[in-house]
Design a protein around this motif. Sequence first.
Motif, PDB file in Angstrom:
ATOM      1  N   HIS A 379     -45.559  43.199   0.250  1.00  0.00           N
ATOM      2  CA  HIS A 379     -46.424  44.335  -0.110  1.00  0.00           C
ATOM      3  C   HIS A 379     -47.844  43.820  -0.269  1.00  0.00           C
ATOM      4  O   HIS A 379     -48.077  42.782  -0.898  1.00  0.00           O
ATOM      5  CB  HIS A 379     -45.951  44.967  -1.415  1.00  0.00           C
ATOM      6  CG  HIS A 379     -46.366  46.397  -1.588  1.00  0.00           C
ATOM      7  ND1 HIS A 379     -45.453  47.407  -1.823  1.00  0.00           N
ATOM      8  CD2 HIS A 379     -47.585  47.004  -1.553  1.00  0.00           C
ATOM      9  CE1 HIS A 379     -46.092  48.558  -1.933  1.00  0.00           C
ATOM     10  NE2 HIS A 379     -47.404  48.331  -1.770  1.00  0.00           N
ATOM     11  N   GLY A 380     -48.817  44.540   0.294  1.00  0.00           N
ATOM     12  CA  GLY A 380     -50.208  44.128   0.227  1.00  0.00           C
ATOM     13  C   GLY A 380     -50.847  44.449  -1.108  1.00  0.00           C
ATOM     14  O   GLY A 380     -50.594  45.502  -1.708  1.00  0.00           O
ATOM     15  N   THR A 381     -51.723  43.562  -1.574  1.00  0.00           N
ATOM     16  CA  THR A 381     -52.376  43.776  -2.866  1.00  0.00           C
ATOM     17  C   THR A 381     -53.444  44.861  -2.799  1.00  0.00           C
ATOM     18  O   THR A 381     -53.872  45.362  -3.844  1.00  0.00           O
ATOM     19  CB  THR A 381     -53.031  42.474  -3.368  1.00  0.00           C
ATOM     20  OG1 THR A 381     -54.032  42.049  -2.420  1.00  0.00           O
ATOM     21  CG2 THR A 381     -51.994  41.375  -3.553  1.00  0.00           C
ATOM     22  N   TYR A 411     -42.930  38.951  -2.031  1.00  0.00           N
ATOM     23  CA  TYR A 411     -44.211  38.345  -1.713  1.00  0.00           C
ATOM     24  C   TYR A 411     -45.310  39.409  -1.700  1.00  0.00           C
ATOM     25  O   TYR A 411     -45.289  40.328  -0.876  1.00  0.00           O
ATOM     26  CB  TYR A 411     -44.141  37.641  -0.348  1.00  0.00           C
ATOM     27  CG  TYR A 411     -43.045  36.599  -0.303  1.00  0.00           C
ATOM     28  CD1 TYR A 411     -43.165  35.418  -1.036  1.00  0.00           C
ATOM     29  CD2 TYR A 411     -41.880  36.821   0.422  1.00  0.00           C
ATOM     30  CE1 TYR A 411     -42.146  34.473  -1.024  1.00  0.00           C
ATOM     31  CE2 TYR A 411     -40.861  35.875   0.436  1.00  0.00           C
ATOM     32  CZ  TYR A 411     -41.003  34.709  -0.292  1.00  0.00           C
ATOM     33  OH  TYR A 411     -39.988  33.775  -0.285  1.00  0.00           O
ATOM     34  N   ARG A 412     -46.240  39.265  -2.655  1.00  0.00           N
ATOM     35  CA  ARG A 412     -47.436  40.101  -2.681  1.00  0.00           C
ATOM     36  C   ARG A 412     -48.448  39.427  -1.750  1.00  0.00           C
ATOM     37  O   ARG A 412     -48.781  38.259  -1.941  1.00  0.00           O
ATOM     38  CB  ARG A 412     -48.007  40.193  -4.091  1.00  0.00           C
ATOM     39  CG  ARG A 412     -47.019  40.707  -5.113  1.00  0.00           C
ATOM     40  CD  ARG A 412     -47.529  40.474  -6.539  1.00  0.00           C
ATOM     41  NE  ARG A 412     -48.136  41.669  -7.102  1.00  0.00           N
ATOM     42  CZ  ARG A 412     -49.419  41.827  -7.328  1.00  0.00           C
ATOM     43  NH1 ARG A 412     -50.271  40.856  -7.018  1.00  0.00           N
ATOM     44  NH2 ARG A 412     -49.878  42.930  -7.879  1.00  0.00           N
ATOM     45  N   THR A 417     -52.977  45.821   3.269  1.00  0.00           N
ATOM     46  CA  THR A 417     -53.020  47.231   2.886  1.00  0.00           C
ATOM     47  C   THR A 417     -51.887  47.970   3.575  1.00  0.00           C
ATOM     48  O   THR A 417     -51.081  47.366   4.286  1.00  0.00           O
ATOM     49  CB  THR A 417     -54.396  47.857   3.197  1.00  0.00           C
ATOM     50  OG1 THR A 417     -54.517  49.106   2.505  1.00  0.00           O
ATOM     51  CG2 THR A 417     -54.596  48.055   4.687  1.00  0.00           C
ATOM     52  N   HIS A 418     -51.818  49.281   3.368  1.00  0.00           N
ATOM     53  CA  HIS A 418     -50.618  49.997   3.791  1.00  0.00           C
ATOM     54  C   HIS A 418     -50.513  50.140   5.307  1.00  0.00           C
ATOM     55  O   HIS A 418     -49.417  50.128   5.854  1.00  0.00           O
ATOM     56  CB  HIS A 418     -50.577  51.387   3.144  1.00  0.00           C
ATOM     57  CG  HIS A 418     -49.212  51.991   3.146  1.00  0.00           C
ATOM     58  ND1 HIS A 418     -48.238  51.631   2.250  1.00  0.00           N
ATOM     59  CD2 HIS A 418     -48.637  52.900   3.966  1.00  0.00           C
ATOM     60  CE1 HIS A 418     -47.130  52.300   2.494  1.00  0.00           C
ATOM     61  NE2 HIS A 418     -47.344  53.077   3.544  1.00  0.00           N
ATOM     62  N   THR A 419     -51.633  50.281   5.984  1.00  0.00           N
ATOM     63  CA  THR A 419     -51.627  50.524   7.425  1.00  0.00           C
ATOM     64  C   THR A 419     -52.352  49.382   8.131  1.00  0.00           C
ATOM     65  O   THR A 419     -53.548  49.194   7.936  1.00  0.00           O
ATOM     66  CB  THR A 419     -52.311  51.866   7.753  1.00  0.00           C
ATOM     67  OG1 THR A 419     -51.686  52.904   6.998  1.00  0.00           O
ATOM     68  CG2 THR A 419     -52.197  52.182   9.234  1.00  0.00           C
ATOM     69  N   ASP A 420     -51.629  48.636   8.959  1.00  0.00           N
ATOM     70  CA  ASP A 420     -52.184  47.431   9.571  1.00  0.00           C
ATOM     71  C   ASP A 420     -53.385  47.703  10.467  1.00  0.00           C
ATOM     72  O   ASP A 420     -54.242  46.833  10.638  1.00  0.00           O
ATOM     73  CB  ASP A 420     -51.106  46.705  10.371  1.00  0.00           C
ATOM     74  CG  ASP A 420     -50.443  45.590   9.576  1.00  0.00           C
ATOM     75  OD1 ASP A 420     -50.720  45.473   8.370  1.00  0.00           O
ATOM     76  OD2 ASP A 420     -49.647  44.842  10.176  1.00  0.00           O
ATOM     77  N   SER A 421     -53.468  48.875  11.069  1.00  0.00           N
ATOM     78  CA  SER A 421     -54.597  49.138  11.951  1.00  0.00           C
ATOM     79  C   SER A 421     -55.921  49.127  11.204  1.00  0.00           C
ATOM     80  O   SER A 421     -56.980  48.933  11.821  1.00  0.00           O
ATOM     81  CB  SER A 421     -54.417  50.485  12.657  1.00  0.00           C
ATOM     82  OG  SER A 421     -54.316  51.539  11.719  1.00  0.00           O
ATOM     83  N   LEU A 422     -55.898  49.307   9.885  1.00  0.00           N
ATOM     84  CA  LEU A 422     -57.139  49.247   9.107  1.00  0.00           C
ATOM     85  C   LEU A 422     -57.737  47.840   9.098  1.00  0.00           C
ATOM     86  O   LEU A 422     -58.935  47.680   8.846  1.00  0.00           O
ATOM     87  CB  LEU A 422     -56.903  49.730   7.682  1.00  0.00           C
ATOM     88  CG  LEU A 422     -56.710  51.241   7.532  1.00  0.00           C
ATOM     89  CD1 LEU A 422     -56.320  51.590   6.097  1.00  0.00           C
ATOM     90  CD2 LEU A 422     -57.963  51.998   7.949  1.00  0.00           C
TER      91      LEU A 422
END
Length: 479
Positions: A379-381, A411-412, A417-422
């Motif tokens: 999960h991304g911080t 693993y943080r 973020t939630h959407t990799d394209s960002l």
Amino acid sequence: MAPLPAAAPPTRRRTVLGAVALAAAAALLPSPADAGPAAGAPGAPDGPCAGLSRLRVPGAAHQETACLAELTTAGTVASGHTDPADWAGLTPKDLTVPSGVPGIQIDGYFPDTSTTNTNHGWHHDAQFVVRLPDRWNGGLVVAGTPGNREQYANDRAIADWVLARGYAYAATDKGNTGLAFHRDGARPGDAVAEWNTRLTQLTRAARAVVAQRYHRPPARTLATGMSNGGYLVRWQLENHPELYDGGVDWEGTLWRAEGPNLFTFLPSALRHYPTYAAGGPAADQARTELHRAGFPAGSEFLWPFHHQVYWDLTQRVYREEFDPAFDGPTEAGTPYCAPGSVPGCDADYDYRARPADVRAAVDRVALTGRIGKPLITIHGTLDVLLPVTRDSDVYARMVREAGRGGLLRYYRVEDGTHTDSLADAFPDRLRPLLPCHRSAFTALETWLATGHRPPASRTVARPADADPATLLRECPLGG
């Protein structure tokens, strides 16, 4: 759970809750003892696509089977065996697409009464895809889709890579799709509950098809998925661990009747962001309220996009699924209403003040943490759709409190973020989670094959001075 970035084709917009070291991956392929025979080898099927006409998906109401020269999107885009609109906006633009994976693809659907999925012109839900590579490693990967997308949504992010590693692959549309998914079912929570049923159904059917094709059942069945697909991994390992050997959860959605859930933090975003964005003397307090709701300090640069694209629509359509009475006859709320401006404004929504039957509807699909097989969560911080402190941090604690901590690695990922394209839009501030998913997947393979546990749960730091190309290629988990 919200519209795609603007790059998505306007006629095929999809919703999304959200939306590896490649050198190490080769070293962690299943061992020869685990791998199945190559086509043409002793004990293998008799040639490419042999027995194609005999393959039957148990329980399917309809299926179409094809022998393809290429099962990855390097070939299926041209052959019409995927739909790029299903996976638009989910992966970085420079992602390498593997190729050289011939085999069999089965498309079809299970009996269902809803008709939101328009792929193939079928207008029928519970659609699925099963892919069976000629060179099989003995394993099966199953997945549900993120957001409310259709069955090809994982093709770029997950299917291409696991097929190139020799896995059979199967995915489901979860039984309902699109912005009106909440119309499916007879009572609140039915549409989401069907997601779980459909992945269980597909897993059983795909295992049977694998045995038909390769003359033995899969030696290993793994569940994986992002966002709502990650939620499904958690739920399956809690409720049907007998079907799986393990799973990788990519920022799965947390549903808990007592919270936190979407309804305990998104209303704060809707209430306070406009004040923050307007500036002036009240802006600092509004930012503090957003931080208090779970949106991390340092993520402010992502707030305008998420306010425009994700927060409002996500709140409204999922609230309609679990609490349709809140806004009376209005369906899915009033877009971008200001607090107090209209009756039933979603910016005024107070989950804890709602009747008990709303929490009961959420409880029907809630997670418990009682996983029965190994699970790796990433999960991304800087996730500002499902803030990490309100989602995976909580789920990891639930797993430990349930006495299942030995089955979890968490693993943080710093700056994910939630959407990799960002990450394409903010290459100096964000990193894609996709390579971290691949690192987690190969770590799970090793865990299952050797018993060697992955590195301890931790925050995976962003490497100093790493360029975007390196971040797309590598994500060492440490240890």
